[in-house]
Enzyme design. Sequence first.
Site, PDB file in Angstrom:
ATOM      1  N   CYS A   1      33.790  27.890 -52.522  1.00 21.19           N
ATOM      2  CA  CYS A   1      32.972  26.838 -52.086  1.00 21.19           C
ATOM      3  C   CYS A   1      33.160  25.451 -52.742  1.00 21.19           C
ATOM      4  O   CYS A   1      33.455  24.556 -52.190  1.00 21.19           O
ATOM      5  CB  CYS A   1      31.520  27.237 -52.796  1.00 21.19           C
ATOM      6  SG  CYS A   1      31.622  28.130 -54.533  1.00 21.19           S
TER       7      CYS A   1
ATOM      8  N   HIS B   1      28.529  20.673 -56.435  1.00 17.30           N
ATOM      9  CA  HIS B   1      29.728  21.678 -57.004  1.00 17.30           C
ATOM     10  C   HIS B   1      31.134  20.861 -56.968  1.00 17.30           C
ATOM     11  O   HIS B   1      32.062  21.505 -57.100  1.00 17.30           O
ATOM     12  CB  HIS B   1      29.822  22.710 -55.790  1.00 17.30           C
ATOM     13  CG  HIS B   1      29.764  24.097 -56.551  1.00 17.30           C
ATOM     14  ND1 HIS B   1      30.370  25.175 -56.034  1.00 17.30           N
ATOM     15  CD2 HIS B   1      29.338  24.324 -57.796  1.00 17.30           C
ATOM     16  CE1 HIS B   1      30.173  26.130 -56.899  1.00 17.30           C
ATOM     17  NE2 HIS B   1      29.578  25.804 -57.815  1.00 17.30           N
TER      18      HIS B   1
END
EC number: 3.1.6.4
Lengths: 483, 483
Positions: free
Chosen positions: A39, A102
Amino acid sequence: MGWGDLGVFGEPSKETPNLDQMAAEGMLFLDFYTASPLCSPSRAALLTGRLPVRNGFYTTNAHARNAYTPQDIVGGIPDSELLLPELLKKAGYINKIIGKWHLGQRPRFHPLRHGFHQWLGSPNCHFGPYDNRERPNIPLFRDWHMLGRYYEDFQIDLKTGESNLTQLYLQEALDFISKQQASQQPFFLYWAIDATHAPVYASKQFLGTSQRGLYGDAVREIDDSVGRILKHLKQLGISENTFVFFTSDNGAALISAPRQGGSNGPFLCGKQTTFEGGMREPAIAWWPGHIPAGGVSHQLGSVMDLFSTSLSLAGLQPPSDRQIDGIDLLPVMLQGKLIDRPIFYYRGNELMAVRAGLYKAHYWTWSNSWEEQSKGIDFCPGQSVSGVTTHTQEEHTKLPLLFHLGRDPGEKYPLSFASEEYQQAMEHISALVQQHKATLVPGEPQLNVCDQAVMNWSPPGCEKLGKCLKAPESDPKKCSWPH
Amino acid sequence: MGWGDLGVFGEPSKETPNLDQMAAEGMLFLDFYTASPLCSPSRAALLTGRLPVRNGFYTTNAHARNAYTPQDIVGGIPDSELLLPELLKKAGYINKIIGKWHLGQRPRFHPLRHGFHQWLGSPNCHFGPYDNRERPNIPLFRDWHMLGRYYEDFQIDLKTGESNLTQLYLQEALDFISKQQASQQPFFLYWAIDATHAPVYASKQFLGTSQRGLYGDAVREIDDSVGRILKHLKQLGISENTFVFFTSDNGAALISAPRQGGSNGPFLCGKQTTFEGGMREPAIAWWPGHIPAGGVSHQLGSVMDLFSTSLSLAGLQPPSDRQIDGIDLLPVMLQGKLIDRPIFYYRGNELMAVRAGLYKAHYWTWSNSWEEQSKGIDFCPGQSVSGVTTHTQEEHTKLPLLFHLGRDPGEKYPLSFASEEYQQAMEHISALVQQHKATLVPGEPQLNVCDQAVMNWSPPGCEKLGKCLKAPESDPKKCSWPH
């Protein structure tokens, strides 16, 4: 989410009518890739148009080690990187991120310091619940300030899988679009929902509605949400002036299957690997009146292309002072062109494989270690290709394993080294790799060091909520990840 | 051809625009099954509406042994079986088979003795070339007489894969349809082409046109041909009066992959097995003006339903003096109904598995024997699910392995025997199995005995062509099959 999770890509339950319809009205990309099978690096690549090895989203703690940004990560997106919203801002765009960021969680990595004007979402994944002593629960931000924490103020019921987060993110998206349309200001919306990431969740109205269990419920809610967003654009009369792209940041996480993991269709292995199942993504472009309805493209595409394509749409040039890996896909989408370009498959700091045309050469093979296997962690459940899905890191740099992805999309039948086909294809690919490596300037690795002190103890806004926690002393060390 | 071979079912090359369009104009069946993972029994089931174990298309030479009709088979479709064309004939239909018959090759099994009025095709697969001494080349018939032999008069170039057979079969189909339309006579056309069966072939114009190699070329030619047939029906103005169904007789033969074998999508294993890859089929129903365009059904369907459905379309009742396994799918296709019914997965004489709703219980598991495996014969290449894809025949009749095909279409995660879900599902399935077995009257097995004397030495018409061969003496023995 994996390539095989949408009806239009052959998911046997065929439960994504809105995404299937989006494809029918737009263009389906069958050979579209993420820039990393994990990710954080994938998202960093999307927003910078650059491979993680260039933008710093990798680790050198171990060879070919995938890494992401856990709560105690010290690094993040470097200031020297130019993110898509930073560039779009110059062209008058209002930029919003909804969902998972993130790209680092320390204040300097805050999305509003990197081009976004607005944010509703969290710096990390929705893991938890945590005890707020060893580890704090993840905060959810509105712009600069936290609104509360997952599992405290924003519920995810791990037993039932219920959470209304996707609805929260959907409503925020619809409102943002409405406001932008009303103010006649161009906008960039990065709708980064994460309901299909374990622990998987869905809203009450979607629970139990899928043949596929909870994971399918989450997919259905995402599908429904995309449908609503597209409908909203149509109702506001701006669909012909709005480019929409749907894709995922890595292949389905088969370690979480079957209850929490999705499908990579006919491809080999899943998330974390550089086999097709880890990096080939569902991808749909939609722009009524511009992209012909029902289009299908075999262009080798990458999430990094969304950087270059979006700039092109805004009439901007990509930065010329650095290597950009993304390409402008507008000629592909608007004129049906095919652009010759390779796909590089990295795992951490290692170039594992390269695709050129229909050929894919593996320079390194690895699924997961024997140690992980013995703990029940399996990136390729039910799949085992001798000499390919290896449990040790196997080097093939002298004699790469070569597959023809047209005849063999599942990467099961390496071509004979002695064949003329092998020789010809490798001649081409070797030259590409040589060129790539010769000009590669790796960025400073951002994902090496972790420190418990940098976790989300006291994000801005915590005072007002009475949710400030006391940070422990700084104790920097090499990051390690559960797998 | 396998479930995963069409673009609409997620084949990554998406090279079947005509079949995809057929689905867009008709109804896609996602949960449609053959009655056997091998060709002859599957075709016998299609034409009789009955499981092979009832109509005799099985062997007792070995337990759970798949069997077909090789050149030296003594048995065939029994006279006591009522075939779809026999019944349709009574309603005034003209019936034609084009392509592979495979229900026996001795004169008594000739398709024109079993309800068909016309035939262009062959009694067996297009294996060869043979030497005409040990084994004759397979004849191609027009009606009662042979026209010539494969590899002699009807070329298949094993080196290039070139053969114009599909074009021959296509033209014959178009001509037949034109003639029937002109004469205003209702017709039943069984278009049983076999270009995707190894040795795979395609016409020159399709060779090299697929990303998938020769197999893909063959699929493209079939796709193009179906498109032409549908277009022909439209041009003749009879599309709204013609029901068309596309499906396959077994899953893709993975032992022939990658050059001669196709894709079963996300499913486990392939042809010869009773895993989903062996028996779930691509299936599309088309009847403009009646079946709503763009329909998708999760009805559990079977090739045997085509028997009952076709009778229903012709205003006929299925025979009442015998068990018919097919059901009438018209309520499914015309009114969107879902009919509760199980699917039985047989391998030869053994009930291997049963599906009810989304649950599938395996009573026996088997992929291929260790002996075959050591010879490179692998029905599940690259796939290995512990305790499931077993290389010995494993009995689970006391405690069946249970899968939830919604969450786990790949049959990788058996449910826990102790779970409530297992208990509830098995209670239902056990009752179905008990009822099925209690009322089952197996037919006389037709596929036990082979005899070199019955091979295609001197089919009718050979005299005229000077192609009569001398049959050896009769030497009946138990049939054996290469795998």
